[in-house]
Scaffold this active site. Sequence first.
Site, PDB file in Angstrom:
ATOM      1  N   LYS A 105       0.856  -1.192   0.000  1.00 34.09           N
ATOM      2  CA  LYS A 105       0.000   0.000   0.000  1.00 34.09           C
ATOM      3  C   LYS A 105       0.884   1.231   0.000  1.00 34.09           C
ATOM      4  O   LYS A 105       2.028   1.183   0.455  1.00 34.09           O
ATOM      5  CB  LYS A 105      -0.872   0.010   1.263  1.00 34.09           C
ATOM      6  CG  LYS A 105      -2.155   0.790   1.108  1.00 34.09           C
ATOM      7  CD  LYS A 105      -3.171  -0.054   0.363  1.00 34.09           C
ATOM      8  CE  LYS A 105      -4.554   0.492   0.394  1.00 34.09           C
ATOM      9  NZ  LYS A 105      -5.532  -0.562   0.075  1.00 34.09           N
ATOM     10  N   GLY A 216     -20.713   5.656   3.559  1.00 36.56           N
ATOM     11  CA  GLY A 216     -19.604   6.040   2.671  1.00 36.56           C
ATOM     12  C   GLY A 216     -20.086   5.964   1.240  1.00 36.56           C
ATOM     13  O   GLY A 216     -20.443   4.881   0.767  1.00 36.56           O
ATOM     14  N   GLY A 218     -18.480   6.949  -1.756  1.00 31.35           N
ATOM     15  CA  GLY A 218     -17.456   7.161  -2.787  1.00 31.35           C
ATOM     16  C   GLY A 218     -17.674   6.160  -3.908  1.00 31.35           C
ATOM     17  O   GLY A 218     -18.795   5.649  -4.086  1.00 31.35           O
ATOM     18  N   ALA A 220     -16.838   2.948  -4.351  1.00 34.42           N
ATOM     19  CA  ALA A 220     -17.355   1.623  -3.981  1.00 34.42           C
ATOM     20  C   ALA A 220     -18.803   1.704  -3.505  1.00 34.42           C
ATOM     21  O   ALA A 220     -19.638   0.880  -3.901  1.00 34.42           O
ATOM     22  CB  ALA A 220     -16.464   0.996  -2.904  1.00 34.42           C
TER      23      ALA A 220
HETATM   24  N1  GLU Z   1      -7.443  -0.249  -3.403  1.00 36.54           N
HETATM   25  C1  GLU Z   1      -8.129  -1.481  -3.642  1.00 36.54           C
HETATM   26  C2  GLU Z   1      -8.137  -2.349  -2.394  1.00 36.54           C
HETATM   27  O1  GLU Z   1      -7.927  -1.898  -1.307  1.00 36.54           O
HETATM   28  C3  GLU Z   1      -7.587  -2.200  -4.871  1.00 36.54           C
HETATM   29  C4  GLU Z   1      -6.167  -2.594  -4.809  1.00 36.54           C
HETATM   30  C5  GLU Z   1      -5.587  -3.065  -6.140  1.00 36.54           C
HETATM   31  O2  GLU Z   1      -6.309  -3.220  -7.102  1.00 36.54           O
HETATM   32  O3  GLU Z   1      -4.383  -3.282  -6.153  1.00 36.54           O
HETATM   33  O4  GLU Z   1      -8.429  -3.508  -2.461  1.00 36.54           O
END
Ligand code: GLU
Length: 415
Positions: A105, A216, A218, A220
């Site tokens: 991340k 939330g 956004g 998603a």
């Molecule tokens: N940000 C998204 C997650 O937390 C997708 C991560 C990705 O596709 O690498 O799952």
Amino acid sequence: MESYNSFNVTQQQVSEAARILKLDQATTELLLWPQREYKFVLPVRMDNGKVNVFHAYRIQHNYARGPAKGGIRFHPDETVDTIRALASWMTWKTAVVDLPLGGGKGGVCCDPKILSEYELESISRAYVRAVAHLIGIDKDVPAPDVYTNPQTMAWMMDEYETIMNRHHPGVMTDKPQQIGGTEGRRDATARGGVIAVREACRLHDVDPAGTFAIQGFGNAGQRAALLHQELLGGGRLVAVSDSRGALYNPDGFNVKDLVTHKLRTGTISDFPDAKSIKQSEVLALDVDVLYPAALENSITEDNANNVQARIVCELANGPTTPGADRVLHKKGVHVIPDILASAGGVTVSYFEMVQDSYSFFWTEESIHEHLDSKITKAYHTVQDSIKEKQVHPRLAAMLVGVARVAEACKLRGWV
Ligand code: GLU
């Protein structure tokens, strides 16, 4: 008092799984900590001519099963511990859906709400210049997350390709389709969650066309609202919240109009024919399905007892603390844990990497089919783990993920 430090939370979850799996000390220690952490600062010239210095991170939690994978967040409250926690959850998420990927991340401490488009582009490009040596389709592959999107990925990929002096689309996922993105990525996180809800409704005899609430709103949250109705044959969205407020309408919102309003005005506030309620009330409504789709630590030991939903589908990362997990389990709430419920996004990211690597793109239909089979299989693997180990769903999912990663570490001879 419960700890709301997300990294402490992930470490508690990993320790508990390691203890049940009887992992040795070295393996447990390896899984508790990120394998690599990179902290840096980005000096960026702002529109007013002055330079601002932004603190940034990229953390690779574990890459035993494949390249590190996970989003980059732009958020003012990022710390090394929020990014460590989110990187760790990516490791378990990719393992639960059995993708040949690890977990990572990244984040930049900034407030995108007060930055111009040009400033966001400058931050995105500066970020890639700082991490170019660490990332790549066979090392670490970023994607969007909170307050980043396909445009962010387009700038980042372009900067990377400029540095490398060749095409390299698989370095980022959730790119615009015109430059190497895939069909079906934008709604993939929500679609994965709704597929898991479909399975949970069947198993627990809950009416999928009943009521639901979303905390939330956004990307998603919006997509989940639309897909819940589309894939599950109806359902009334009775409450919704975003960072500025919350709304209630017992007759059900017109979801398309609500999404259009949010996209046009940036908030759900002022949407007509709805009663304004407290944000905390959204979590406490008597609904069939509740989707937490905001940030970490929303359902805690203090408010878990108020949750009345039959199914909680965690589209956010880390919305529920360990104390709250115990309360929900006792109350008989069926939780679909984040590392399963929100795995649709990274699953389609993986499909995007595969397509980019041989430059041949699948149809939307085929993406949806592959996603459905991955999430359905993972859902039932976790159910089997719940039955076999007699534990709550998050722990059951962690047992599946942790066992797979531990095995990869062992096979490599790391432990
Ligand atoms: N940000 C998204 C997650 O937390 C997708 C991560 C990705 O596709 O690498 O799952």
